[in-house]
Write a protein that holds these residues in place. Sequence first.
Motif, mmCIF file in Angstrom:
data_model
loop_
_atom_site.group_PDB
_atom_site.id
_atom_site.type_symbol
_atom_site.label_atom_id
_atom_site.label_comp_id
_atom_site.label_asym_id
_atom_site.label_seq_id
_atom_site.Cartn_x
_atom_site.Cartn_y
_atom_site.Cartn_z
ATOM 1 N N GLU A 71 40.355 53.603 14.946
ATOM 2 C CA GLU A 71 41.472 53.767 13.952
ATOM 3 C C GLU A 71 42.688 52.829 14.860
ATOM 4 O O GLU A 71 43.422 52.119 14.266
ATOM 5 N N GLY A 72 43.076 53.667 15.907
ATOM 6 C CA GLY A 72 44.064 53.364 16.663
ATOM 7 C C GLY A 72 44.142 51.677 17.309
ATOM 8 O O GLY A 72 45.151 50.803 17.119
ATOM 9 N N GLN A 73 42.762 51.345 17.375
ATOM 10 C CA GLN A 73 42.681 49.852 17.938
ATOM 11 C C GLN A 73 42.955 48.914 16.780
ATOM 12 O O GLN A 73 43.450 47.829 16.930
ATOM 13 N N VAL A 74 42.485 49.296 15.335
ATOM 14 C CA VAL A 74 42.935 48.448 14.354
ATOM 15 C C VAL A 74 44.254 48.420 14.025
ATOM 16 O O VAL A 74 44.915 47.418 13.676
ATOM 17 N N ARG A 75 45.054 49.481 14.230
ATOM 18 C CA ARG A 75 46.430 49.683 13.974
ATOM 19 C C ARG A 75 47.196 48.650 15.053
ATOM 20 O O ARG A 75 48.006 48.064 14.610
ATOM 21 N N GLY A 76 46.395 48.758 16.347
ATOM 22 C CA GLY A 76 47.035 47.816 17.420
ATOM 23 C C GLY A 76 46.923 46.295 16.630
ATOM 24 O O GLY A 76 47.759 45.482 17.044
ATOM 25 N N LEU A 77 45.791 45.956 16.236
ATOM 26 C CA LEU A 77 45.386 44.724 15.652
ATOM 27 C C LEU A 77 46.281 44.224 14.892
ATOM 28 O O LEU A 77 47.024 43.123 14.831
ATOM 29 N N GLN A 78 46.812 45.289 13.808
ATOM 30 C CA GLN A 78 47.984 44.696 12.712
ATOM 31 C C GLN A 78 49.135 44.409 13.452
ATOM 32 O O GLN A 78 49.848 43.516 13.115
ATOM 33 N N ARG A 79 49.660 45.353 14.258
ATOM 34 C CA ARG A 79 50.759 44.948 15.236
ATOM 35 C C ARG A 79 50.845 43.760 15.945
ATOM 36 O O ARG A 79 51.683 42.850 16.118
ATOM 37 N N MET A 80 49.563 43.278 16.553
ATOM 38 C CA MET A 80 49.322 42.156 17.335
ATOM 39 C C MET A 80 49.467 40.909 16.093
ATOM 40 O O MET A 80 50.238 39.987 16.754
ATOM 41 N N ILE A 81 48.984 40.794 15.229
ATOM 42 C CA ILE A 81 49.100 39.962 14.218
ATOM 43 C C ILE A 81 50.802 39.976 13.702
ATOM 44 O O ILE A 81 51.260 38.779 13.483
ATOM 45 N N GLU A 82 51.530 41.058 13.347
ATOM 46 C CA GLU A 82 52.919 40.967 13.024
ATOM 47 C C GLU A 82 53.561 40.411 14.138
ATOM 48 O O GLU A 82 54.541 39.741 13.597
ATOM 49 N N ASN A 83 53.055 40.618 15.503
ATOM 50 C CA ASN A 83 54.133 40.160 16.365
ATOM 51 C C ASN A 83 53.416 38.775 16.931
ATOM 52 O O ASN A 83 54.271 38.401 17.800
ATOM 53 N N ASP A 84 52.721 37.841 16.061
ATOM 54 C CA ASP A 84 52.249 36.669 16.378
ATOM 55 C C ASP A 84 51.690 36.524 17.926
ATOM 56 O O ASP A 84 51.797 35.766 18.746
ATOM 57 N N THR A 85 50.845 37.594 18.432
ATOM 58 C CA THR A 85 50.186 37.454 19.417
ATOM 59 C C THR A 85 49.433 36.486 19.553
ATOM 60 O O THR A 85 48.653 35.864 18.811
ATOM 61 N N TYR A 86 49.162 36.034 21.013
ATOM 62 C CA TYR A 86 48.352 34.997 21.127
ATOM 63 C C TYR A 86 46.844 35.071 20.656
ATOM 64 O O TYR A 86 46.284 36.243 20.880
ATOM 65 N N CYS A 87 46.481 34.137 19.831
ATOM 66 C CA CYS A 87 45.006 34.406 19.072
ATOM 67 C C CYS A 87 44.047 34.797 19.998
ATOM 68 O O CYS A 87 43.221 35.743 19.432
ATOM 69 N N ASP A 88 43.583 34.164 21.066
ATOM 70 C CA ASP A 88 42.691 34.708 22.137
ATOM 71 C C ASP A 88 42.703 36.231 22.086
ATOM 72 O O ASP A 88 41.681 36.752 22.075
ATOM 73 N N ASP A 89 43.941 36.658 22.386
ATOM 74 C CA ASP A 89 44.081 37.923 22.673
ATOM 75 C C ASP A 89 43.863 38.962 21.563
ATOM 76 O O ASP A 89 43.132 39.998 21.566
#
Length: 104
Positions: free
Chosen positions: A33-51
Amino acid sequence: MHHFIEDTVMQHTVTPHPDKLKQNLKQRLARIEGQVRGLQRMIENDTYCDDVLNQIASVQAALTGVARKLLTQHMHSCVKQRIQSGDESVLDELDTTIERLLKR
């Protein structure tokens, strides 16, 4: 995933899950669940797609680990108990479940 839950009739387990397994699965799912929330933050922050994709692979592997533990418990408890009681329809049910897991 949501579609699968709607189409499935949820049943109670034939035998209760051992407390140790329940706690282990709950801890694993909380981490996921924490990892999925982290994924949401990564998307919101325009994190590099490969990451982001690597993190998705990590979540998928973690879910597979949960499924593997639960499947093992299921076979050694519910499936075994139902076969011993003469209910071999559980084998078709198990086959369908394994097919679903392998398609992922």
